[in-house]
Scaffold this motif. Structure first.
Motif, short mmCIF file in Angstrom:
data_model
loop_
_atom_site.label_atom_id
_atom_site.label_comp_id
_atom_site.label_asym_id
_atom_site.label_seq_id
_atom_site.Cartn_x
_atom_site.Cartn_y
_atom_site.Cartn_z
N UNK A 136 -9.63 13.74 -71.00
CA UNK A 136 -8.85 11.90 -71.12
C UNK A 136 -9.56 11.87 -72.74
N UNK A 137 -8.65 11.01 -73.01
CA UNK A 137 -9.28 10.53 -74.84
C UNK A 137 -9.96 9.14 -74.43
N UNK A 138 -10.18 8.54 -73.42
CA UNK A 138 -10.37 6.93 -73.38
C UNK A 138 -9.28 5.88 -73.13
N UNK A 139 -10.14 4.67 -73.35
CA UNK A 139 -9.08 3.08 -73.10
C UNK A 139 -8.72 3.77 -74.47
N UNK A 140 -7.28 3.05 -74.83
CA UNK A 140 -6.45 2.51 -75.47
C UNK A 140 -6.58 1.49 -76.19
N UNK A 141 -7.25 0.07 -75.65
CA UNK A 141 -7.78 -1.55 -75.96
C UNK A 141 -8.41 -1.57 -74.89
N UNK A 142 -8.47 -2.83 -75.35
CA UNK A 142 -9.17 -3.59 -74.43
C UNK A 142 -8.47 -5.35 -74.57
N UNK A 143 -8.16 -5.66 -73.43
CA UNK A 143 -8.10 -7.32 -73.09
C UNK A 143 -9.15 -7.91 -71.93
N UNK A 144 -9.18 -9.19 -72.77
CA UNK A 144 -10.36 -10.43 -71.79
C UNK A 144 -10.42 -10.58 -70.80
N UNK A 174 -0.70 -10.00 -73.21
CA UNK A 174 -1.06 -8.93 -74.69
C UNK A 174 -0.26 -7.64 -74.24
N UNK A 175 -0.66 -7.11 -72.50
CA UNK A 175 0.08 -5.97 -72.12
C UNK A 175 1.46 -5.56 -72.95
N UNK A 176 1.54 -6.86 -72.97
CA UNK A 176 3.51 -6.40 -73.67
C UNK A 176 3.01 -5.65 -75.00
N UNK A 177 2.01 -5.96 -76.25
CA UNK A 177 1.95 -5.62 -76.96
C UNK A 177 1.78 -4.27 -76.85
N UNK A 178 1.30 -3.12 -75.81
CA UNK A 178 1.24 -1.68 -75.60
C UNK A 178 3.12 -1.40 -75.10
N UNK A 179 3.75 -1.05 -75.42
CA UNK A 179 4.67 -1.01 -75.64
C UNK A 179 5.19 0.11 -74.77
N UNK A 214 -13.21 -3.21 -66.15
CA UNK A 214 -12.89 -4.42 -66.71
C UNK A 214 -12.00 -4.47 -67.63
N UNK A 215 -10.75 -4.52 -68.18
CA UNK A 215 -10.38 -5.09 -68.72
C UNK A 215 -9.52 -4.34 -70.28
N UNK A 216 -9.84 -2.99 -70.19
CA UNK A 216 -9.63 -1.56 -70.52
C UNK A 216 -7.45 -1.42 -70.43
N UNK A 217 -7.85 -1.15 -71.44
CA UNK A 217 -5.99 -0.63 -71.48
C UNK A 217 -6.45 1.11 -71.26
#
Length: 766
Positions: free
Chosen positions: A320-328, A339-344, A397-400
């Motif tokens: 596993x390579x981990x998270x691909x982003x973070x949203x407050x 904001x999740x919509x940006x991660x298609x 929490x908050x990680x994408x």
């Protein structure tokens, strides 16, 4: 005064006569320039390219001019009335030109000095749209009037209105009312409400200014104007008018045209588009071509699912390579969802935000972009826990992250695979492509690995080598020594090895093929000669530049695409004929007129349009038997789980595990699966064709072969069975194992055993 008035009158008459003369001359000049309105009866409206599967599923639409032509009888009457109210309420009374409209336009010009109203009837608009330029000049206006009058003498009112409703531009690349209904409302014409019809009817005046997407407020004013005109003309009653005015705007962009895309096969769509563009040029986007491919929608879905599942399995084995982003996480949910919509979505995965993770790393609560909250249990996290526990524990929490549904429908932690894969499936009798998946996700990479990628085929090339050996008089029982060999070239040396790193001594060709013994293959090539092997490969469809003239060719060091390997293994699946893979069954116009119909050469003896036979029946029968052994007891034994006796094929693994293949078939269906990195990065220890590619092939064939009866090739004349000593490959009078031979290649009986004879035989092998 009387003389003066008479003189003035004469001057006016002379001026009028001169004016009429010049007017007549100008009329004749313009009349000669006008096109023949009769041609409108045969006009071909510009429509996009549509691509379908063989079973009628829409794959793709290419072309900016989105149009779905409809007959006037298919247009609901209120929609016709809405356009008449908005554009030309006297359409059915005037002769093509409305004097009242022209006088209003002239008065507006005199009053303001600006041409704010054109006074154009629907007939005049059709004349302009089909025959004239959009420039605003008096000469063009005169031509428009003359042409409209001429059109009304040739075409009926309904014919003119049908042309108008199909031609008119209504914004957002929608040409015609049917396309606009789909683009703005996702509906057919029959499904439109009265306010929606009025909205569409208000667009021709200024499609960008009165557009319900870009300017809803102005669009509503225009819609209400059309409704008022419909009410004033008696097309709708008081209740209909009041109710329609109260309705809110419901327009939103719907990208696909009806029917919506029904089959996800973007690599196929792009391959077809490219082929057509090379042949027809840019007209493919407007000429209304319909392409029927050879694709089977059920098999295509199975192939795409198999490739994606197989790549996720590989990816999970490597950590596993981990998270691909973070949203407050403190933001309001609406902002987090936005904001999740940006991660298609990508492939089988969708983005999610971590809400909570328990300390034991056995449960993860996440928020999907849809607003749904889901939980991943221990099973869904197990692979990451096993391979990358530290990175899993670092999630907050908050990680994408990414999640996907597994084969059972349960949610599972996921990530977008970095490795790539592809699958090509053919009907070996004709070469018709039944499924094509060129990569994990077309939106991430448009490179089509089934046709564009040239990779080393590895051991998948060995059946060609063995075919050449059988044609040279060897047999499946011919013994070649599996022992070390060294090739020296100046200061460099090449020491080929088997994948296992072991040496197995004297080995029959059948055993060598099913267990993919590299050293036997190299010695075999040396014995029969490089030229013979290359000539055989050329017969199978390889090009000279794909075949290096070195001993490593025996191990598949040349290059091949899945398209090439599909052609090769179709020969083994169809009885020995060379077919050419093809993807386009026919090209037709929207009216059903066929432009091109595929006429592929077929695998049959003596039939019309027969493919060339490149392997004689007895050699084919022996090769098919040996390739079946690969599945029954060799490197592809895992495929036995399909529970069929007609499976055959060959694994392929290249040096350093850079490419993993399985090339297999169950007559007549062929499927080629490949896994690898685009940049040639090694897949890793143990990632062989049997481990990385074969599972994809099995998942696909599980669906593709469901309900298909097993096929057995009839044994040709001249093939006999004899018992042999498995150590020497010679016939034996004692108990031995059965082997197939061409009658003229039967080996001699094994002589009585003696130390001297055994030593002699051993020396021959080395």
């Amino acid at each position: 005064m009387r003389k003066f008035l008479i003189g003035l009158f004469e001057l006016i008459l002379i001026a009028a006569a001169v004016g009429l003369g010049f007017g007549f001359i100008e009329y004749r000049r313009l009349q000669a320039q006008l096109p023949d309105p009769e041609s409108l009866r045969h006009v071909e409206l510009q429509t996009p390219l549509e691509i379908y599967s063989r079973d009628g599923r829409l794959i793709a639409v290419f072309g900016d001019k989105k149009r779905v032509p409809v007959a006037i009888g298919e247009v609901p009457r209120p929609l016709v009335q809405a356009f008449l109210a908005a554009e030309d309420d006297r359409f059915y009374q005037h002769p093509g030109v409305d004097p009242q409209g022209l006088l209003r336009a002239a008065w507006e010009l005199l009053r303001t000095g600006h041409k704010r109203q054109g006074g154009s009837t629907i007939t005049m608009q059709v004349a302009r749209n089909f025959f004239l330029s959009p420039e605003k000049t008096y000469e063009r206006k005169f031509k428009e009037i003359l042409l409209a009058l001429k059109m009304e003498q040739v075409l009926s009112k309904d014919e003119i209105l049908e042309l108008y409703l199909n031609k008119i531009y209504l914004g957002h690349h929608a040409y015609g009312i049917a396309a606009a209904a789909q683009i703005y409302y996702g509906k057919t014409l029959e499904q439109l409400t009265l306010p929606e019809m009025a909205m569409l009817a208000g667009l021709p005046k200024a499609p960008s200014r009165f557009n319900p997407i870009s300017d809803p407020q102005r669009a509503r004013l225009r819609r209400d104007y059309v409704l008022r005109r419909m009410h004033e003309l008696g097309f709708i009653d008081d209740d209909q008018y009041r109710q329609a005015l109260r309705q809110p705007l419901t327009a939103s962009l719907h990208q696909a045209l009806a029917p919506s895309r029904q089959l996800d096969a973007p690599y196929v769509a792009e391959q077809v588009r490219n082929q057509l563009h090379q042949r027809f040029g840019d007209e493919i986007y407007t000429a209304g071509y319909r392409v029927i491919t050879t694709l089977d929608s059920r098999l295509q879905r199975a192939a795409q699912s198999a490739v994606r599942t197989g790549l996720h399995r590989y990816d999970e084995r490597h950590g596993y390579r981990g998270q691909e982003g973070h949203i407050d996480p403190s933001l309001p949910e609406s902002e987090r969802l936005q904001a999740l919509q940006d991660h298609t979505p990508a492939g089988a995965t969708v983005a999610a935000q971590v809400l909570a993770i328990d300390p034991e790393l056995t449960r993860l609560t996440v928020l999907l972009a849809s607003g749904k909250t889901i939980r991943l249990d221990r099973k869904g996290l197990a692979w990451a826990y096993r391979t990358s526990r530290k990175r899993l524990s670092q999630l907050r929490p908050g990680d994408v992250i990414r999640v996907r549904r597994d084969e059972t429908g349960a949610w599972r932690l996921a990530q977008i695979p970095q490795v790539q894969g592809a699958l090509l499936s053919l009907d070996s009798r004709s070469g018709a492509v039944r499924a094509m998946v060129g990569g994990y996700d077309f939106s991430l990479s448009k490179f089509n690995r089934t046709v564009q990628s040239q990779r080393q085929p590895g051991s998948g090339f060995k059946p060609i080598l063995h075919t050449a050996a059988l044609e040279a008089g060897m047999t499946a029982a011919t013994v070649i020594n599996d022992a070390p060999i060294v090739y020296a070239n100046g200061e460099s040396e090449w020491r080929p090895e088997n994948y296992s790193g072991k040496f197995y001594g004297p080995t029959r060709l059948r055993v060598a093929l099913r267990n993919s013994r590299n050293l036997v293959s190299i010695r075999l090539l040396r014995r029969i000669g490089l030229d013979r092997v290359i000539d055989t490969a050329l017969r199978f469809g390889f090009r000279p530049e794909q075949l290096p003239r070195t001993p490593s060719l025996a191990l598949g060091s040349g290059t091949a695409s899945l398209w090439d390997m599909g052609r090769v293994f179709s020969t083994f699946a169809n009885g020995g004929f060379r077919i050419e893979p093809y993807l386009i069954e026919r090209i037709e116009r929207r009216d059903g007129t066929v432009i091109t119909q595929a006429e592929p050469a077929r695998a049959c003896d003596g039939c019309d349009h027969a493919a060339p036979r490149i392997v004689e029946p007895r050699v084919h029968y022996l090769m098919h038997s040996m390739l079946q052994d690969v599945v029954r007891r060799g490197t592809a034994v895992r495929a036995k789980q399909l529970g069929r006796g007609d499976l055959a094929g060959k694994t392929g693994t290249t040096n350093d595990q850079r490419d993993a293949w399985f090339n297999g078939y169950a007559p007549p269906l062929v499927a080629i699966a490949w896994v690898g990195f685009d940049d040639g990065t090694p897949l890793g220890r143990g990632e062989t064709g049997a481990h990385a590619a074969l599972p994809i092939w099995i998942d696909y064939m599980k669906v593709a072969l469901d309900g298909r009866p097993e096929y057995t090739f009839p044994q040709p004349e001249g093939i006999v069975t004899a018992r042999i000593d498995p150590q020497t490959g010679l016939r034996t009078h004692e108990d031995g194992i059965p082997e197939l031979f061409r009658v003229e290649n039967l080996p001699p009986y094994q002589p009585a055993a003696s130390g001297e004879q055994s030593e002699s035989l051993l020396n021959e092998l080395f």
